[in-house]
Every structure is written in structure tokens, then in C-alpha cells.
Design a protein around this motif. Structure first.
Motif, short mmCIF file in Angstrom:
data_model
loop_
_atom_site.label_atom_id
_atom_site.label_comp_id
_atom_site.label_asym_id
_atom_site.label_seq_id
_atom_site.Cartn_x
_atom_site.Cartn_y
_atom_site.Cartn_z
N GLY A 77 -8.74 -12.27 4.53
CA GLY A 77 -8.49 -11.73 5.86
C GLY A 77 -7.34 -10.76 5.96
O GLY A 77 -7.04 -10.27 7.04
N THR A 78 -6.67 -10.44 4.88
CA THR A 78 -5.56 -9.49 4.95
C THR A 78 -6.08 -8.07 4.83
O THR A 78 -7.14 -7.82 4.27
N HIS A 79 -5.32 -7.15 5.36
CA HIS A 79 -5.68 -5.75 5.31
C HIS A 79 -4.81 -5.03 4.30
O HIS A 79 -3.69 -5.45 4.02
N ARG A 80 -5.30 -3.92 3.82
CA ARG A 80 -4.51 -3.14 2.88
C ARG A 80 -3.39 -2.44 3.62
O ARG A 80 -3.47 -2.20 4.83
N PHE A 81 -2.33 -2.08 2.88
CA PHE A 81 -1.21 -1.36 3.45
C PHE A 81 -0.70 -0.36 2.42
O PHE A 81 -0.84 -0.57 1.22
#
Length: 184
Positions: A156-160
Motif C-alpha cells: 500500500g505504499t507509494h513511490r517517492f
């Protein structure tokens, strides 16, 4: 100005008024690298309500030719009350990016850059890195700054965006010197 030069422009306004400056025009390959707000303190080091506030805008000239920057002062909640400044025009000349100690502009990775990147991140766990562009500096060896997208290995994490700093010494050894998250 030279290609790759970085400048900072500052503007001041009275705190508490709700007015802030914003870039409203950037042409010719000018990039906004960052902003910073700073409250101005009086001689005793104290801040009063309504104290002046200074905004700093840092830009980099990415391409040769004519570049323009325009700032405007307004309040986000009052779109009718806008003060546009005059357009600042710059002539950007080419620069020698391969001079000793100078950083090159960010560019696409070649096979050698990709090999350096892969060696630097081998063994790292918990986050995957996808390099997009690289900037190099010739010193005692070569310093690399890889602009990458990072993705934690958590559901569930997004790229940064991030910058990976790597040094390759003259004997060819590769050292990952740091990873900085880019805050946009």
C-alpha cells in the motif's frame, strides 16, 4: 547566467496578512528547486505578531537561451487581489559541465551509469530504487547523484522521489554515500 547555475530570489511581506509570493511564469528551462519561508526576528531575537517574513525561491537554469521568471503576490483565498511583478529575463549561456569539480546537468543513464547504480544498491533491502537520471562530478574519482523513484517494500505504499549519492574512487570501488528523500 550559465547553464546549470542556481540562483535564489527573496521577497518579504508582513506576517499575518495572508499574502505570499508564488512563481507564476517559468520559461526556457528554469526549474524551481525549492522554497523556504523565514520569519524575521527583531534585534532582541524575538518575533512579534505581524513580524516581517521572507520567502526564498531557488531556481536552476537547465537549458541555454532565453529564460524567464515571474513572481506574483496574492492571498490564496482572494483571487481578485493579485500583484504581478515584472518578468525577469535571463540569457543562459552554455557551460563546460565536464570541468573538474563541476556537476553536470541531470541526464539519462548510460550502461556504465546503470552498472554503478546497480553495484551501489546491491544488498539494500526494504526499498527498491528505479533510477531516472544522473548528474556527475569529476573529483578524486567520480561523484554521482542519481535521481530515482523509491518504493518501500510495504503493502500500500507509494513511490517517492529520492537522490542517491554514490562515489566511485579512482581504483573503481563503489560507495553509496547517502540517500535523500526529495520533498516536492
Amino acid at each position: 547566467m550559465k547553464q546549470g547555475d542556481i540562483i535564489t530570489i527573496d521577497r518579504s511581506q508582513m506576517g499575518g496578512t495572508g499574502y505570499y509570493y508564488y512563481p507564476v511564469l517559468l520559461t526556457g528551462g528554469v526549474a524551481l528547486l525549492g522554497t523556504k519561508n523565514e520569519l524575521v526576528r527583531d534585534d532582541g531575537g524575538d518575533m512579534e505578531v505581524g513580524s516581517p517574513e521572507t520567502q526564498y525561491f531557488t531556481f536552476q537554469f537547465l537549458h541555454t537561451g532565453k529564460a524567464e521568471i515571474q513572481l506574483a503576490r496574492f492571498r490564496a483565498f482572494d483571487s481578485e487581489d493579485i500583484l504581478y511583478e515584472d518578468v525577469m529575463t535571463f540569457e543562459v549561456e552554455s557551460s563546460e559541465s565536464d570541468l573538474l569539480g563541476a556537476w553536470s546537468l541531470f541526464e539519462e543513464l548510460d550502461e556504465n551509469d546503470r552498472a554503478v547504480f546497480d553495484k551501489a544498491v546491491s544488498g539494500l533491502t526494504g526499498v527498491s530504487y528505479l533510477p531516472e537520471q544522473v548528474s556527475k562530478q569529476l573529483v578524486n574519482g567520480t561523484n554521482y547523484r542519481f535521481f530515482s523513484y523509491s518504493r518501500p517494500a510495504v503493502l500500500g505504499t507509494h513511490r517517492f522521489p529520492s537522490i542517491l549519492k554514490v562515489h566511485v574512487s579512482t581504483d573503481g570501488s563503489v560507495e553509496l554515500q547517502g540517500i535523500d528523500r526529495v520533498v516536492l
